[in-house]
Design a protein around this motif. Structure first.
Motif, PDB file in Angstrom:
ATOM      1  N   UNK A  49     -10.060   0.634 -18.819  1.00  0.00           N
ATOM      2  CA  UNK A  49     -10.628   1.508 -17.802  1.00  0.00           C
ATOM      3  C   UNK A  49      -9.665   1.603 -16.616  1.00  0.00           C
ATOM      4  N   UNK A  50      -8.771   2.567 -16.659  1.00  0.00           N
ATOM      5  CA  UNK A  50      -7.737   2.691 -15.618  1.00  0.00           C
ATOM      6  C   UNK A  50      -8.268   3.310 -14.326  1.00  0.00           C
ATOM      7  N   UNK A  51      -9.540   3.712 -14.313  1.00  0.00           N
ATOM      8  CA  UNK A  51     -10.160   4.244 -13.096  1.00  0.00           C
ATOM      9  C   UNK A  51     -11.027   3.205 -12.387  1.00  0.00           C
ATOM     10  N   UNK A  52     -11.216   2.038 -13.018  1.00  0.00           N
ATOM     11  CA  UNK A  52     -12.025   0.994 -12.390  1.00  0.00           C
ATOM     12  C   UNK A  52     -11.330   0.486 -11.127  1.00  0.00           C
ATOM     13  N   UNK A  53     -12.109   0.262 -10.083  1.00  0.00           N
ATOM     14  CA  UNK A  53     -11.543  -0.122  -8.802  1.00  0.00           C
ATOM     15  C   UNK A  53     -11.438  -1.640  -8.636  1.00  0.00           C
ATOM     16  N   UNK A  54     -10.376  -2.058  -7.990  1.00  0.00           N
ATOM     17  CA  UNK A  54     -10.187  -3.446  -7.602  1.00  0.00           C
ATOM     18  C   UNK A  54      -9.443  -3.441  -6.270  1.00  0.00           C
ATOM     19  N   UNK A  55      -9.370  -4.582  -5.610  1.00  0.00           N
ATOM     20  CA  UNK A  55      -8.743  -4.601  -4.282  1.00  0.00           C
ATOM     21  C   UNK A  55      -7.244  -4.874  -4.384  1.00  0.00           C
ATOM     22  N   UNK A  56      -6.494  -4.268  -3.469  1.00  0.00           N
ATOM     23  CA  UNK A  56      -5.038  -4.384  -3.481  1.00  0.00           C
ATOM     24  C   UNK A  56      -4.553  -5.822  -3.333  1.00  0.00           C
ATOM     25  N   UNK A  57      -5.184  -6.587  -2.454  1.00  0.00           N
ATOM     26  CA  UNK A  57      -4.686  -7.907  -2.085  1.00  0.00           C
ATOM     27  C   UNK A  57      -3.206  -7.812  -1.697  1.00  0.00           C
ATOM     28  N   UNK A  58      -2.328  -8.617  -2.271  1.00  0.00           N
ATOM     29  CA  UNK A  58      -0.943  -8.652  -1.792  1.00  0.00           C
ATOM     30  C   UNK A  58      -0.112  -7.426  -2.155  1.00  0.00           C
ATOM     31  N   UNK A  59      -0.624  -6.568  -3.030  1.00  0.00           N
ATOM     32  CA  UNK A  59       0.088  -5.305  -3.278  1.00  0.00           C
ATOM     33  C   UNK A  59       0.106  -4.475  -1.999  1.00  0.00           C
ATOM     34  N   UNK A  60      -0.872  -4.716  -1.125  1.00  0.00           N
ATOM     35  CA  UNK A  60      -0.907  -4.006   0.155  1.00  0.00           C
ATOM     36  C   UNK A  60       0.339  -4.292   0.988  1.00  0.00           C
ATOM     37  N   UNK A  61       0.984  -5.427   0.754  1.00  0.00           N
ATOM     38  CA  UNK A  61       2.177  -5.784   1.525  1.00  0.00           C
ATOM     39  C   UNK A  61       3.286  -4.757   1.327  1.00  0.00           C
ATOM     40  N   UNK A  62       3.400  -4.240   0.111  1.00  0.00           N
ATOM     41  CA  UNK A  62       4.391  -3.205  -0.187  1.00  0.00           C
ATOM     42  C   UNK A  62       4.056  -1.923   0.573  1.00  0.00           C
ATOM     43  N   UNK A  63       2.796  -1.531   0.523  1.00  0.00           N
ATOM     44  CA  UNK A  63       2.358  -0.294   1.181  1.00  0.00           C
ATOM     45  C   UNK A  63       2.555  -0.398   2.690  1.00  0.00           C
ATOM     46  N   UNK A  64       2.110  -1.511   3.255  1.00  0.00           N
ATOM     47  CA  UNK A  64       2.216  -1.700   4.708  1.00  0.00           C
ATOM     48  C   UNK A  64       3.672  -1.684   5.171  1.00  0.00           C
ATOM     49  N   UNK A  65       4.537  -2.315   4.400  1.00  0.00           N
ATOM     50  CA  UNK A  65       5.959  -2.342   4.751  1.00  0.00           C
ATOM     51  C   UNK A  65       6.535  -0.930   4.789  1.00  0.00           C
ATOM     52  N   UNK A  66       6.214  -0.120   3.778  1.00  0.00           N
ATOM     53  CA  UNK A  66       6.721   1.247   3.735  1.00  0.00           C
ATOM     54  C   UNK A  66       6.213   2.051   4.923  1.00  0.00           C
ATOM     55  N   UNK A  67       4.937   1.909   5.253  1.00  0.00           N
ATOM     56  CA  UNK A  67       4.354   2.663   6.370  1.00  0.00           C
ATOM     57  C   UNK A  67       4.998   2.251   7.693  1.00  0.00           C
ATOM     58  N   UNK A  68       5.153   0.942   7.897  1.00  0.00           N
ATOM     59  CA  UNK A  68       5.750   0.451   9.142  1.00  0.00           C
ATOM     60  C   UNK A  68       7.189   0.943   9.293  1.00  0.00           C
ATOM     61  N   UNK A  69       7.937   0.934   8.175  1.00  0.00           N
ATOM     62  CA  UNK A  69       9.339   1.391   8.219  1.00  0.00           C
ATOM     63  C   UNK A  69       9.428   2.882   8.524  1.00  0.00           C
ATOM     64  N   UNK A  70       8.527   3.656   7.971  1.00  0.00           N
ATOM     65  CA  UNK A  70       8.553   5.101   8.215  1.00  0.00           C
ATOM     66  C   UNK A  70       8.128   5.433   9.643  1.00  0.00           C
ATOM     67  N   UNK A  71       7.256   4.612  10.205  1.00  0.00           N
ATOM     68  CA  UNK A  71       6.772   4.878  11.560  1.00  0.00           C
ATOM     69  C   UNK A  71       7.781   4.429  12.620  1.00  0.00           C
ATOM     70  N   UNK A  72       8.334   3.218  12.446  1.00  0.00           N
ATOM     71  CA  UNK A  72       9.211   2.651  13.465  1.00  0.00           C
ATOM     72  C   UNK A  72      10.695   2.789  13.137  1.00  0.00           C
ATOM     73  N   UNK A  73      11.003   2.983  11.870  1.00  0.00           N
ATOM     74  CA  UNK A  73      12.392   2.913  11.437  1.00  0.00           C
ATOM     75  C   UNK A  73      12.652   1.566  10.780  1.00  0.00           C
ATOM     76  N   UNK A  74      13.478   1.552   9.751  1.00  0.00           N
ATOM     77  CA  UNK A  74      13.731   0.343   8.968  1.00  0.00           C
ATOM     78  C   UNK A  74      14.273  -0.806   9.820  1.00  0.00           C
ATOM     79  N   UNK A  75      15.207  -0.514  10.692  1.00  0.00           N
ATOM     80  CA  UNK A  75      15.838  -1.585  11.464  1.00  0.00           C
ATOM     81  C   UNK A  75      14.867  -2.272  12.415  1.00  0.00           C
ATOM     82  N   UNK A  76      13.957  -1.517  12.995  1.00  0.00           N
ATOM     83  CA  UNK A  76      12.955  -2.096  13.895  1.00  0.00           C
ATOM     84  C   UNK A  76      12.148  -3.167  13.156  1.00  0.00           C
TER      85      UNK A  76
END
Length: 309
Positions: A49-76
């Motif tokens: 069931x590839x539509x069943x929902x579960x929580x991201x847990x530490x996969x969120x770390x990847x998402x958050x990193x990408x968002x922060x880099x796009x908002x502030x810039x990678x070097x920041x």
């Protein structure tokens, strides 16, 4: 061959245990198994069931990193969080105390991830979560909500993360209040996704930030490259080196049993080119990685020669 690999992986589901230290996750059935592969042409392989929902847990770390880099810039972001593997458990505090000036080693361990969350755009914790959820929705085409039961279960038992956050605040690495950061951090861990959703995120990363099916650019090429490097060296807790050697593709796991994978170029039966892979099976090992999920990915990589090395 894919069916054989899947059936073999399923035999390992009961060898893991759900994340017992998060009360709601401890109730998950270890017999669940789902996998999704999507290629740059929109072809899919799906099992379970590839539509069943579960929580991201530490996969969120990847998402958050990408968002922060796009908002502030990678070097920041990199000024506040390094990109070095630790070899330590994901919730370890020892490196903060033993190395000057207490800078988190990478965004895939809790210390680095908590620091990254404090950089996310928004005036409140809920604003930050909404911003990330919207970013996710634009990639997946799905709506992503916080599982409040999981959030409450985690926030009540997050004493070690609170200690890490206070240490980071004392050393001037957090950009906002400790409790606000922790609320956002745990809510982001508790965002719900499906196996198909994380395969789509993997496909976007395979396109170096541009989603191959639409050519829409979600993150810069530089952010994508650094993200994939971090996933390869730090994405599987203190088993990252082992799996870099045996599997050799950028991956990020979460203790709910999800695994996000990205392949820049490969061929898996009728699927070819850029590939995004999502797997979910909640029985995890002592380190925090899905036992059946990792078996599936390992056999997949070895059979179809997907390693980047």
């Amino acid at each position: 061959m894919l069916e054989q690999i899947t059936n073999e992986a399923k035999t390992y589901t009961k060898e893991g245990k759900p994340a017992f230290y998060i009360p709601v996750l401890a109730l998950q059935s270890v017999e669940q198994f789902a996998a999704c592969i999507v290629d740059e042409n929109g072809n899919y392989f799906e099992v379970g069931n590839t539509d069943e929902l579960f929580t991201l847990q530490s996969i969120s770390k990847v998402i958050n990193f990408m968002v922060a880099c796009e908002y502030h810039g990678l070097q920041f972001v990199l000024d506040k969080v390094d990109v070095e593997p630790t070899g330590d458990p994901f919730n370890s505090i020892i490196r903060l105390e033993s190395t000057a000036p207490g800078k988190p080693f990478n965004p895939m361990i809790n210390a680095g991830a908590i620091t990254v969350v404090s950089m996310l755009p928004g005036k409140t914790a809920k604003d930050r979560v909404a911003y990330v959820a919207d970013f996710l929705s634009r990639i997946t085409g799905s709506t992503h909500q916080v599982n409040e039961a999981v959030y409450c279960s985690e926030i009540e038992t997050t004493h070690r993360n609170r200690a890490i956050a206070h240490y980071l605040k004392a050393n001037d690495y957090l950009l906002c209040d400790v409790e606000e950061t922790l609320e956002a951090y745990i809510r982001l861990c508790s965002l719900e996704v499906s196996t198909k959703d994380i395969a789509k995120i993997g496909l976007m990363l395979a396109g170096n930030g541009a989603y191959p099916l639409t050519d829409e650019e979600f993150i810069t090429r530089n952010t994508a490259k650094v993200t994939k490097a971090l996933m390869t060296t730090c994405g599987l807790y203190n088993a990252s080196g082992k799996y870099a050697a045996s599997i050799g593709i950028p991956m990020k796991s979460g203790v709910s049993g999800g695994v996000l994978c990205t392949v820049s170029k490969g061929r898996v039966e009728h699927l070819e080119g850029k590939l995004g892979i999502g797997v979910f099976s909640p029985g995890i090992d002592d380190i925090g990685n899905s036992v059946a999920g990792m078996k599936f990915i390992e056999r997949l990589s070895q059979t179809y020669d997907l390693s980047i090395f």
